[in-house]
Design an enzyme around this catalytic site. Structure first.
Site, PDB file in Angstrom:
ATOM      1  N   ASP A  88      43.007 -12.400  -9.503  1.00 49.41           N
ATOM      2  CA  ASP A  88      42.972 -12.971 -10.867  1.00 49.41           C
ATOM      3  C   ASP A  88      43.268 -11.837 -11.809  1.00 49.41           C
ATOM      4  OD1 ASP A  88      40.641 -11.859  -9.693  1.00 49.41           O
ATOM      5  OD2 ASP A  88      39.553 -12.709 -11.553  1.00 49.41           O
ATOM      6  N   GLU A 110      37.202 -12.080  -9.413  1.00 48.40           N
ATOM      7  CA  GLU A 110      36.535 -10.776  -9.669  1.00 48.40           C
ATOM      8  C   GLU A 110      36.440 -10.602 -10.969  1.00 48.40           C
ATOM      9  OE1 GLU A 110      35.976  -6.534 -10.157  1.00 48.40           O
ATOM     10  OE2 GLU A 110      37.360  -7.887 -11.020  1.00 48.40           O
TER      11      GLU A 110
HETATM   12  C1  LIG Z   1      37.217  -1.798 -11.910  1.00 49.86           C
HETATM   13  C2  LIG Z   1      37.540  -3.356 -11.732  1.00 49.86           C
HETATM   14  N1  LIG Z   1      38.984  -3.060 -11.804  1.00 49.86           N
HETATM   15  C3  LIG Z   1      37.239  -4.120 -12.875  1.00 49.86           C
HETATM   16  O1  LIG Z   1      37.895  -4.479 -13.881  1.00 49.86           O
HETATM   17  N2  LIG Z   1      36.215  -4.960 -12.750  1.00 49.86           N
HETATM   18  C4  LIG Z   1      35.479  -5.744 -13.906  1.00 49.86           C
HETATM   19  C5  LIG Z   1      34.672  -6.550 -13.224  1.00 49.86           C
HETATM   20  C6  LIG Z   1      33.556  -7.573 -13.776  1.00 49.86           C
HETATM   21  C7  LIG Z   1      33.875  -8.585 -14.746  1.00 49.86           C
HETATM   22  N3  LIG Z   1      32.814  -8.878 -15.393  1.00 49.86           N
HETATM   23  C8  LIG Z   1      32.006  -8.177 -14.591  1.00 49.86           C
HETATM   24  N4  LIG Z   1      32.556  -7.222 -14.010  1.00 49.86           N
HETATM   25  C9  LIG Z   1      34.851  -5.070 -14.877  1.00 49.86           C
HETATM   26  O2  LIG Z   1      34.631  -3.725 -14.650  1.00 49.86           O
HETATM   27  O3  LIG Z   1      34.965  -5.471 -16.027  1.00 49.86           O
HETATM   28 ZN   LIG Z   2      40.131  -4.923 -10.737  1.00 49.44          ZN
HETATM   29 ZN   LIG Z   3      39.437  -5.930 -14.039  1.00 51.72          ZN
END
Ligand SMILES: C[C@H](N)C(=O)N[C@@H](Cc1c[nH]cn1)C(=O)O
Ligand SMILES: [Zn+2]
Ligand SMILES: [Zn+2]
Length: 503
Positions: A126, A192
């Site tokens: 996603d 995610e």
């Molecule tokens: C580090 C990873 N690629 C990422 O972008 N994770 C998101 C996940 C997320 C979304 N809402 C809460 N955590 C992020 O770090 O924003």
């Molecule tokens: Zn990510």
């Molecule tokens: Zn991300």
């Protein structure tokens, strides 16, 4: 395992012939959706428009849920075509939005040789929302490659490029006729970017079932600190995401008629939001910083050796607007202290022009990146108490509600494990330098769950660089990072196979 196959995988270039391969090696999957790249064009499928970056698999927007499902199907089909045993596992309804099905977890197994190690790889298919009007120079869901080989498109670096990197590794081995060095288990999720809804329970349930053979876990879903030197990552911040709504009048109002005679939700919200964080990034919620683990001398000594400069920060910011004067303080702010960001306001007038409306209901959104030793329930209590207390001070007759949308835990592990040694050797093989050992400011909510549920070491092995603009406009992945990153993932698996079993 002799080094020969490793060298062969690790040294091919796109478009270059490699032994026993009848066509030039091109990691074609990523280039679906792009036709004008002359080097890749002969290898594109006629149905290119349907795939990868071209699928707007935005998990946060209800109207795109069908696209998230399409992306799962695409991955499942590709994995199956590569000879993997694939399943799409349903996760049920989305909590709080029961009209929506959660996207499936795409799990796959490639190889089942008891004499080989088994590596579990996780990624997400996603993406964050994206609109051309947000300021993209190109269409966000059309992969566009510029003259500097920068591949622009939503999800290019986060996380479609790295996910397809694993598939490219399988494809490269098959085309080259090289024995695959390990058994591979894949776990690719579609929520995610919305807090990994449903995945924790799935991982806990499968740790002793589908994932039971895993000897270690590898996640490619973060970024290098700069643009030249790869890193291995052993820590992440968590993320608690909040909404605060303020309602008053039954409907939107004319500000000329009602301005000055009615409590305005937007005015209240702006006041409340302004009490969360100051302009220097200091969080204003009483007691919150008391939850943060103190800095030790041993930790303090780590920051100086990291290859990072204030210029790296300015390059990735695209401006010289960093808060802190030194690289050490900047890295600490990103890795080991919490931060609070205000993301937006639902219901507020945001179009160009000068509409004189008083919105009747507004919802502010903010999140806190959490670090050791902050526990989510403690953070929530402090946030809710503070927001309510600040609202009470306004003496407004409007109504306030504040709630947690989702939370994800922070994670810090030890990099002293064969999983990290294998990755370190792979970086040296492919890039000719030893990697930096880093923590990361972003969050991958299930990392800790994988560690705790499987009891195995988890490594973060990023492909993209600091200038990739994940979550922002003009997200990109440099072609070099994609190609060399694919080699890195392949070389890592070969070194995993060579690491002593007793370690
Ligand atoms: C580090 C990873 N690629 C990422 O972008 N994770 C998101 C996940 C997320 C979304 N809402 C809460 N955590 C992020 O770090 O924003
Ligand atoms: Zn990510
Ligand atoms: Zn991300």
């Amino acid at each position: 395992m002799p080094l020969f196959p490793l060298r062969r995988i690790a040294s091919f270039k796109p478009g270059q012939f490699i032994p026993r391969l009848s066509t030039p090696y091109t990691p074609r999957r990523f280039f679906y959706g792009h036709i004008s790249d002359s080097k890749m064009a002969p290898n594109l499928e006629p149905f290119f428009k349907e795939y990868a970056v071209a699928i707007p698999s935005i998990s946060a927007q209800d109207e795109n849920r069908k696209d998230v499902f399409r992306m799962a199907q695409f991955l499942a089909d590709e994995l199956e075509a590569l000879g993997a045993q694939v399943e799409q596992r349903p996760l049920g309804k989305q909590p709080g939005k029961e009209h929506l099905d959660l996207p499936p977890v795409v799990v796959a197994r490639y190889g089942n040789d008891k004499n080989k190690r088994t590596i579990l790889v996780y990624g997400h298919y996603d993406v964050q929302p994206a609109l051309k009007e947000d300021g993209w120079a190109t269409e966000p869901f059309e992969l566009t490659i510029d003259e500097k080989d920068r591949m622009y498109g939503r999800g290019s670096t986060d996380d479609k490029g790295p996910v397809l990197g694993w598939l490219n590794v399988i494809e490269a081995h098959r085309k080259a006729g090289v024995e695959f060095p390990v058994n591979l288990l894949c776990c690719f999720e579609g929520m995610e970017e919305y807090g990994s809804e449903g995945l924790d329970d799935f991982i806990k349930a499968e740790a002793k079932n589908y994932f039971k053979d895993a000897d270690a876990v590898c996640i490619s879903d973060n970024y290098w600190l700069g643009t030249e030197k790869p890193c291995l990552t052993y820590g992440l911040r968590g993320c608690n995401y909040y909404s605060v709504s303020i309602t008053g009048p039954a409907q939107d109002l004319h500000s000329g008629v009602f301005g000055g005679s009615a409590h305005e939700p937007m005015t209240d919200l702006v006041n409340v939001l302004s009490k969360l964080v100051d302009a220097q990034g200091n969080i204003l919620i009483p007691g919150l910083m008391d939850l943060v683990a103190p800095v030790t001398d041993e930790e303090m000594a780590l920051y100086g050796d990291i290859s990072y400069t204030m210029d790296n920060l300015h390059e990735s910011l695209g401006a010289e607007t960093g808060i802190h004067p030194t690289k050490e303080r900047t890295l600490m702010a990103r890795w080991r202290y919490p931060s609070l960001s205000i993301h937006g306001v639902e219901g507020a007038y945001s179009a160009p022009g000068a509409k004189t409306v008083i919105p009747a209901k507004v919802i502010g959104k903010f999140s806190i990146r959490t670090v050791p030793n902050m526990e989510s329930p403690d953070v929530n209590k402090l946030v809710f108490d503070h927001v309510k207390a600040e609202f009470a001070k306004l003496n407004s007759k409007n109504k306030l509600d504040v709630w947690l949308q989702h939370d994800g835990k922070w994670w810090v592990a030890s990099p002293k494990h064969w999983n990290f040694s294998a990755a370190s050797k792979a970086v040296e093989q492919v890039f000719g330098v030893a990697p930096d050992m880093t923590r990361e400011g972003g969050s991958i909510p299930v990392t800790l769950t994988f560690e705790q549920a499987t009891g195995k070491n988890v490594l973060l092995l990023p492909m993209g660089s600091s200038t990739d603009a994940a979550h922002s406009v003009n997200e990109k992945l440099d072609r070099r990072n994609y190609i060399e990153g694919t080699k890195l993932l392949g070389a890592y698996l070969h070194y995993v196979a060579e690491e002593p079993i007793s370690a």
